[in-house]
Design a protein around this motif. Sequence first.
Motif, mmCIF file in Angstrom:
data_model
loop_
_atom_site.group_PDB
_atom_site.id
_atom_site.type_symbol
_atom_site.label_atom_id
_atom_site.label_comp_id
_atom_site.label_asym_id
_atom_site.label_seq_id
_atom_site.Cartn_x
_atom_site.Cartn_y
_atom_site.Cartn_z
ATOM 1 N N LEU A 93 0.810 -1.217 0.000
ATOM 2 C CA LEU A 93 0.000 0.000 0.000
ATOM 3 C C LEU A 93 0.848 1.274 0.000
ATOM 4 O O LEU A 93 0.420 2.309 -0.517
ATOM 5 C CB LEU A 93 -0.927 0.011 1.223
ATOM 6 N N THR A 94 2.045 1.211 0.589
ATOM 7 C CA THR A 94 2.911 2.391 0.624
ATOM 8 C C THR A 94 3.813 2.503 -0.607
ATOM 9 O O THR A 94 4.475 3.517 -0.795
ATOM 10 C CB THR A 94 3.795 2.375 1.886
ATOM 11 N N ALA A 95 3.843 1.473 -1.420
ATOM 12 C CA ALA A 95 4.628 1.523 -2.654
ATOM 13 C C ALA A 95 3.939 2.457 -3.657
ATOM 14 O O ALA A 95 2.742 2.724 -3.552
ATOM 15 C CB ALA A 95 4.767 0.124 -3.233
ATOM 16 N N PRO A 96 4.712 2.982 -4.613
ATOM 17 C CA PRO A 96 4.117 3.881 -5.622
ATOM 18 C C PRO A 96 3.265 3.117 -6.629
ATOM 19 O O PRO A 96 3.598 2.996 -7.810
ATOM 20 C CB PRO A 96 5.344 4.514 -6.289
ATOM 21 N N LEU A 97 2.143 2.588 -6.115
ATOM 22 C CA LEU A 97 1.230 1.793 -6.939
ATOM 23 C C LEU A 97 -0.183 2.328 -6.788
ATOM 24 O O LEU A 97 -0.603 2.689 -5.685
ATOM 25 C CB LEU A 97 1.235 0.322 -6.491
ATOM 26 N N SER A 98 -0.901 2.364 -7.876
ATOM 27 C CA SER A 98 -2.320 2.697 -7.804
ATOM 28 C C SER A 98 -3.097 1.441 -7.441
ATOM 29 O O SER A 98 -2.590 0.323 -7.576
ATOM 30 C CB SER A 98 -2.817 3.252 -9.136
ATOM 31 N N PHE A 99 -4.343 1.619 -6.988
ATOM 32 C CA PHE A 99 -5.135 0.441 -6.630
ATOM 33 C C PHE A 99 -5.398 -0.422 -7.861
ATOM 34 O O PHE A 99 -5.528 -1.645 -7.748
ATOM 35 C CB PHE A 99 -6.445 0.875 -5.958
ATOM 36 N N ILE A 100 -5.438 0.189 -9.036
ATOM 37 C CA ILE A 100 -5.659 -0.578 -10.269
ATOM 38 C C ILE A 100 -4.505 -1.540 -10.508
ATOM 39 O O ILE A 100 -4.707 -2.707 -10.869
ATOM 40 C CB ILE A 100 -5.822 0.372 -11.473
ATOM 41 N N GLU A 101 -3.292 -1.078 -10.289
ATOM 42 C CA GLU A 101 -2.110 -1.916 -10.500
ATOM 43 C C GLU A 101 -2.059 -3.055 -9.486
ATOM 44 O O GLU A 101 -1.679 -4.177 -9.834
ATOM 45 C CB GLU A 101 -0.859 -1.052 -10.413
ATOM 46 N N LEU A 238 -15.993 -4.725 -9.636
ATOM 47 C CA LEU A 238 -15.050 -3.625 -9.866
ATOM 48 C C LEU A 238 -15.441 -2.402 -9.052
ATOM 49 O O LEU A 238 -14.574 -1.735 -8.451
ATOM 50 C CB LEU A 238 -15.008 -3.274 -11.353
ATOM 51 N N GLY A 239 -16.728 -2.093 -9.012
ATOM 52 C CA GLY A 239 -17.192 -0.952 -8.231
ATOM 53 C C GLY A 239 -16.929 -1.127 -6.749
ATOM 54 O O GLY A 239 -16.524 -0.180 -6.070
ATOM 55 N N PHE A 240 -17.113 -2.338 -6.249
ATOM 56 C CA PHE A 240 -16.888 -2.586 -4.828
ATOM 57 C C PHE A 240 -15.402 -2.510 -4.487
ATOM 58 O O PHE A 240 -15.025 -1.981 -3.434
ATOM 59 C CB PHE A 240 -17.451 -3.951 -4.438
ATOM 60 N N VAL A 241 -14.559 -3.032 -5.370
ATOM 61 C CA VAL A 241 -13.113 -2.954 -5.141
ATOM 62 C C VAL A 241 -12.660 -1.496 -5.144
ATOM 63 O O VAL A 241 -11.833 -1.083 -4.312
ATOM 64 C CB VAL A 241 -12.349 -3.758 -6.210
ATOM 65 N N TRP A 242 -13.184 -0.696 -6.076
ATOM 66 C CA TRP A 242 -12.855 0.730 -6.101
ATOM 67 C C TRP A 242 -13.251 1.391 -4.775
ATOM 68 O O TRP A 242 -12.501 2.190 -4.217
ATOM 69 C CB TRP A 242 -13.588 1.413 -7.259
ATOM 70 N N TRP A 243 -14.419 1.050 -4.253
ATOM 71 C CA TRP A 243 -14.889 1.625 -2.991
ATOM 72 C C TRP A 243 -13.982 1.214 -1.829
ATOM 73 O O TRP A 243 -13.708 2.018 -0.935
ATOM 74 C CB TRP A 243 -16.331 1.177 -2.728
ATOM 75 N N ILE A 244 -13.508 -0.022 -1.845
ATOM 76 C CA ILE A 244 -12.621 -0.497 -0.776
ATOM 77 C C ILE A 244 -11.355 0.344 -0.710
ATOM 78 O O ILE A 244 -10.940 0.799 0.364
ATOM 79 C CB ILE A 244 -12.284 -1.987 -0.995
ATOM 80 N N ARG A 246 -10.943 3.278 -2.038
ATOM 81 C CA ARG A 246 -11.315 4.687 -1.840
ATOM 82 C C ARG A 246 -11.495 5.005 -0.358
ATOM 83 O O ARG A 246 -11.124 6.077 0.104
ATOM 84 C CB ARG A 246 -12.620 4.971 -2.603
ATOM 85 N N THR A 247 -12.050 4.063 0.387
ATOM 86 C CA THR A 247 -12.339 4.290 1.805
ATOM 87 C C THR A 247 -11.317 3.651 2.739
ATOM 88 O O THR A 247 -11.265 3.992 3.920
ATOM 89 C CB THR A 247 -13.733 3.736 2.149
ATOM 90 N N GLY A 248 -10.537 2.689 2.226
ATOM 91 C CA GLY A 248 -9.595 1.967 3.086
ATOM 92 C C GLY A 248 -10.256 0.922 3.952
ATOM 93 O O GLY A 248 -9.663 0.450 4.921
ATOM 94 N N ARG A 250 -11.261 -2.191 5.741
ATOM 95 C CA ARG A 250 -10.601 -3.457 6.070
ATOM 96 C C ARG A 250 -9.137 -3.505 5.645
ATOM 97 O O ARG A 250 -8.496 -4.553 5.728
ATOM 98 C CB ARG A 250 -11.329 -4.645 5.437
ATOM 99 N N ILE A 251 -8.608 -2.403 5.141
ATOM 100 C CA ILE A 251 -7.183 -2.380 4.765
ATOM 101 C C ILE A 251 -6.413 -1.464 5.691
ATOM 102 O O ILE A 251 -5.436 -1.854 6.315
ATOM 103 C CB ILE A 251 -7.007 -1.899 3.298
ATOM 104 N N ARG A 252 -6.886 -0.237 5.798
ATOM 105 C CA ARG A 252 -6.209 0.729 6.674
ATOM 106 C C ARG A 252 -6.905 0.866 8.010
ATOM 107 O O ARG A 252 -6.461 1.611 8.880
ATOM 108 C CB ARG A 252 -6.172 2.096 5.979
ATOM 109 N N GLN A 253 -8.024 0.216 8.190
ATOM 110 C CA GLN A 253 -8.784 0.349 9.444
ATOM 111 C C GLN A 253 -8.469 -0.816 10.393
ATOM 112 O O GLN A 253 -8.129 -1.880 9.973
ATOM 113 C CB GLN A 253 -10.277 0.389 9.125
#
Length: 253
Positions: A93-101, A238-244, A246-248, A250-253
Amino acid sequence: MNFRAIWAIYAYEMARTFRTLAQSVISPVLSTVLYFVVFGTAIGSRIEDVEGVTYGAFIVPGLIMLTLLQQAVANASFGIYFPKFIGTIYEVLTAPLSFIEIVIGYVGAAATKAVMIAVIILITSAFFVDLQIQHPVWMIGFLLLTAISFSLLGFIIGIWASNFEQLQLVPLLLITPLVFLGGAFYTASMLPPFWETLTRFNPVLYLISGFRWSFYGVADMPVGWSLAAVLFFLALCLGFVWWIFRTGWRIRQ
């Protein structure tokens, strides 16, 4: 687009498959052979044909779809859950990567594994039954779209899960029953009217129906509906993954 980073994630996930070859490849293929022995031989010998197709050949698309869905969900969910479990997800998550990549790397590897196993099962089934693929382009299209869609679902499950028990919960209680009740081993027209109507609300029926149509030209549902169902599910994931991301959630919480 950081293709080197995508390849690094993809190659790492694919390498895990070859490290656990017996579990990742051999096990699902042996399970499919047992299905052929039980359903194709024992039961198939008592059924002449289904809509002009021998029963052993009729169940091939259902068996492939069953394995494809299970493997796509399992590989993608474990692929993203394990970095969460050991804490290395923060390095990603801290690497220079977009969520798409990130998604392309993990989901692409899971979909590749699932398709690879599906192809092996397709080749294996040719030793048991006389296969026909009337619409090969459609077959490949349904195979790829389904693999990507359910790999995305597995990715979502892997992010949602907080332990290994939850990781297995959805595939065991949802995916497998839906496939068995979605016409993997029969056609919906064989059911009583009430159950036939109820089965039409099962989304997996549309996936299996379209995939079987690409083989034999017979289907429970119009092929356009099957394609629309796959694309709708893909867009939803795809929409749900984008939302994840976008909001973080279960990843950053």
